[in-house]
Design a protein around this motif. Sequence first.
Motif, PDB file in Angstrom:
ATOM      1  N   PHE A  57       0.810  -1.216   0.000  1.00  0.00           N
ATOM      2  CA  PHE A  57       0.000   0.000   0.000  1.00  0.00           C
ATOM      3  C   PHE A  57       0.846   1.271   0.000  1.00  0.00           C
ATOM      4  CE2 PHE A  57      -3.022   3.165   1.407  1.00  0.00           C
ATOM      5  CZ  PHE A  57      -4.267   2.693   1.053  1.00  0.00           C
ATOM      6  N   ALA A  58       2.028   1.209   0.612  1.00  0.00           N
ATOM      7  CA  ALA A  58       2.772   2.446   0.871  1.00  0.00           C
ATOM      8  C   ALA A  58       4.271   2.276   0.685  1.00  0.00           C
ATOM      9  CB  ALA A  58       2.466   2.925   2.288  1.00  0.00           C
ATOM     10  N   ALA A  59       4.673   1.635  -0.395  1.00  0.00           N
ATOM     11  CA  ALA A  59       6.085   1.303  -0.588  1.00  0.00           C
ATOM     12  C   ALA A  59       6.978   2.519  -0.750  1.00  0.00           C
ATOM     13  CB  ALA A  59       6.241   0.382  -1.800  1.00  0.00           C
ATOM     14  N   ASP A  60       6.424   3.663  -1.160  1.00  0.00           N
ATOM     15  CA  ASP A  60       7.253   4.850  -1.360  1.00  0.00           C
ATOM     16  C   ASP A  60       7.109   5.861  -0.225  1.00  0.00           C
ATOM     17  OD1 ASP A  60       4.658   5.423  -2.090  1.00  0.00           O
ATOM     18  OD2 ASP A  60       5.177   6.563  -3.889  1.00  0.00           O
ATOM     19  N   LEU A  61       6.557   5.436   0.915  1.00  0.00           N
ATOM     20  CA  LEU A  61       6.537   6.282   2.109  1.00  0.00           C
ATOM     21  C   LEU A  61       7.712   5.913   3.010  1.00  0.00           C
ATOM     22  CD1 LEU A  61       2.787   6.444   3.232  1.00  0.00           C
ATOM     23  CD2 LEU A  61       4.081   8.102   1.873  1.00  0.00           C
ATOM     24  N   PRO A  62       8.178   6.833   3.831  1.00  0.00           N
ATOM     25  CA  PRO A  62       9.199   6.465   4.817  1.00  0.00           C
ATOM     26  C   PRO A  62       8.700   5.309   5.673  1.00  0.00           C
ATOM     27  CG  PRO A  62       8.946   8.844   4.717  1.00  0.00           C
ATOM     28  CD  PRO A  62       7.842   8.268   3.882  1.00  0.00           C
ATOM     29  N   PRO A  63       9.556   4.368   6.027  1.00  0.00           N
ATOM     30  CA  PRO A  63       9.123   3.179   6.765  1.00  0.00           C
ATOM     31  C   PRO A  63       8.314   3.490   8.027  1.00  0.00           C
ATOM     32  CG  PRO A  63      11.369   2.893   6.008  1.00  0.00           C
ATOM     33  CD  PRO A  63      10.990   4.299   5.680  1.00  0.00           C
ATOM     34  N   ALA A  64       8.696   4.520   8.766  1.00  0.00           N
ATOM     35  CA  ALA A  64       7.971   4.849   9.998  1.00  0.00           C
ATOM     36  C   ALA A  64       6.547   5.300   9.690  1.00  0.00           C
ATOM     37  CB  ALA A  64       8.719   5.931  10.777  1.00  0.00           C
ATOM     38  N   ALA A 120       4.749   4.462   6.975  1.00  0.00           N
ATOM     39  CA  ALA A 120       4.012   3.295   6.504  1.00  0.00           C
ATOM     40  C   ALA A 120       3.624   2.394   7.668  1.00  0.00           C
ATOM     41  CB  ALA A 120       4.846   2.521   5.485  1.00  0.00           C
ATOM     42  N   ALA A 121       4.517   2.227   8.641  1.00  0.00           N
ATOM     43  CA  ALA A 121       4.228   1.387   9.808  1.00  0.00           C
ATOM     44  C   ALA A 121       3.092   1.980  10.626  1.00  0.00           C
ATOM     45  CB  ALA A 121       5.479   1.236  10.664  1.00  0.00           C
ATOM     46  N   PHE A 122       3.100   3.308  10.810  1.00  0.00           N
ATOM     47  CA  PHE A 122       2.017   3.948  11.561  1.00  0.00           C
ATOM     48  C   PHE A 122       0.698   3.811  10.816  1.00  0.00           C
ATOM     49  CE2 PHE A 122      -0.738   7.555  12.453  1.00  0.00           C
ATOM     50  CZ  PHE A 122      -0.856   7.450  13.836  1.00  0.00           C
ATOM     51  N   GLU A 123       0.738   4.011   9.499  1.00  0.00           N
ATOM     52  CA  GLU A 123      -0.483   3.900   8.694  1.00  0.00           C
ATOM     53  C   GLU A 123      -1.046   2.489   8.777  1.00  0.00           C
ATOM     54  OE1 GLU A 123      -0.977   4.546   4.093  1.00  0.00           O
ATOM     55  OE2 GLU A 123      -0.939   6.495   5.085  1.00  0.00           O
ATOM     56  N   ALA A 124      -0.173   1.504   8.803  1.00  0.00           N
ATOM     57  CA  ALA A 124      -0.621   0.115   8.892  1.00  0.00           C
ATOM     58  C   ALA A 124      -1.391  -0.144  10.180  1.00  0.00           C
ATOM     59  CB  ALA A 124       0.572  -0.831   8.800  1.00  0.00           C
ATOM     60  N   ARG A 125      -0.958   0.504  11.276  1.00  0.00           N
ATOM     61  CA  ARG A 125      -1.579   0.271  12.581  1.00  0.00           C
ATOM     62  C   ARG A 125      -2.750   1.212  12.854  1.00  0.00           C
ATOM     63  NH1 ARG A 125      -0.589  -4.798  14.029  1.00  0.00           N
ATOM     64  NH2 ARG A 125       1.618  -5.306  13.713  1.00  0.00           N
ATOM     65  N   SER A 126      -2.887   2.256  12.040  1.00  0.00           N
ATOM     66  CA  SER A 126      -3.997   3.193  12.234  1.00  0.00           C
ATOM     67  C   SER A 126      -5.025   3.094  11.108  1.00  0.00           C
ATOM     68  CB  SER A 126      -3.466   4.627  12.298  1.00  0.00           C
ATOM     69  OG  SER A 126      -2.881   5.014  11.065  1.00  0.00           O
ATOM     70  N   GLN A 127      -4.884   2.065  10.261  1.00  0.00           N
ATOM     71  CA  GLN A 127      -5.742   1.964   9.074  1.00  0.00           C
ATOM     72  C   GLN A 127      -7.219   1.865   9.430  1.00  0.00           C
ATOM     73  OE1 GLN A 127      -5.779  -2.001   6.951  1.00  0.00           O
ATOM     74  NE2 GLN A 127      -3.979  -2.384   8.242  1.00  0.00           N
TER      75      GLN A 127
END
Length: 269
Positions: A172-179, A181-188
């Motif tokens: 979903f977010a391969a071109d976002l900074p890892p941090a 993308a990780a936050f987005e994954a947990r706040s989806q």
Amino acid sequence: MSPCGAPNARRSRMTPFRSILSGLLAGAATLVATAASAAPPIRDIVLVHGAFVDGSGWRPVYDILTRDGFKVSIVQEPLTGLDADVTATKRVIDQQDEPVILVGHSYGGAIITEAGNDPRVAGLVYIAAHAPDAGETESGNGKRYPAIGRDAITKTADGYTYIDPARYAAEFAADLPPAEAAFEARSQGITAASVFTTPIVDPAWKNKPVWYMVAKADHIISPDLERMYAARAKAQQVVEIPGASHSVYRSHPREVAALIEAAARGSAL
């Protein structure tokens, strides 16, 4: 004057008149084009997020648009069903005083495809988004144009869906900074599965001008499906972003804002 000469004389007398008429018409066309190009852009922008995110992802685009003088509103979708999400969007449209440019990302494209029929909506902008036709569903179109990361979507026991957090960044977010993308994954935003199988009834893109952005490295919606949507809707402008993931609205906010501003200018004409 001889009979043979009369037609030539008439043609000679009409030539200046035709020249004058052509000049007047050309001048009028120039005045119309100048007035149109001088028309101020539409100022009210409504941003609609899609599945597995929330409205906060629009912040980078919001910052650019507001800096450029636009009035921007962001819908917080309940993600409980297409009808509920369209209603939430119309509620925000109702708060606007002027014509609106309606922007949708991902599943937000299906939402604006229905909500865009509101008479206050002047133009539609699809950002890596679905734009189904009447009777079509997102899932049906996704089967016709399979996306790389479609199997990362998981269903809950009570009929909602989410993206496996372990795969969220890659799909979903391969071109976002890892941090990020990780936050987005947990706040989806956990999303009702029904939104992907609810048919569109009245697609606004058939009656409203459209602008479209294709994310060329999208794993959630196939870029080929995005291109099909743009071509079918006869988009005024299509922008393709190389290397952009499905989170293109966050990773490329300048390009997204530029397309929205182009729509605001184009719809004002």
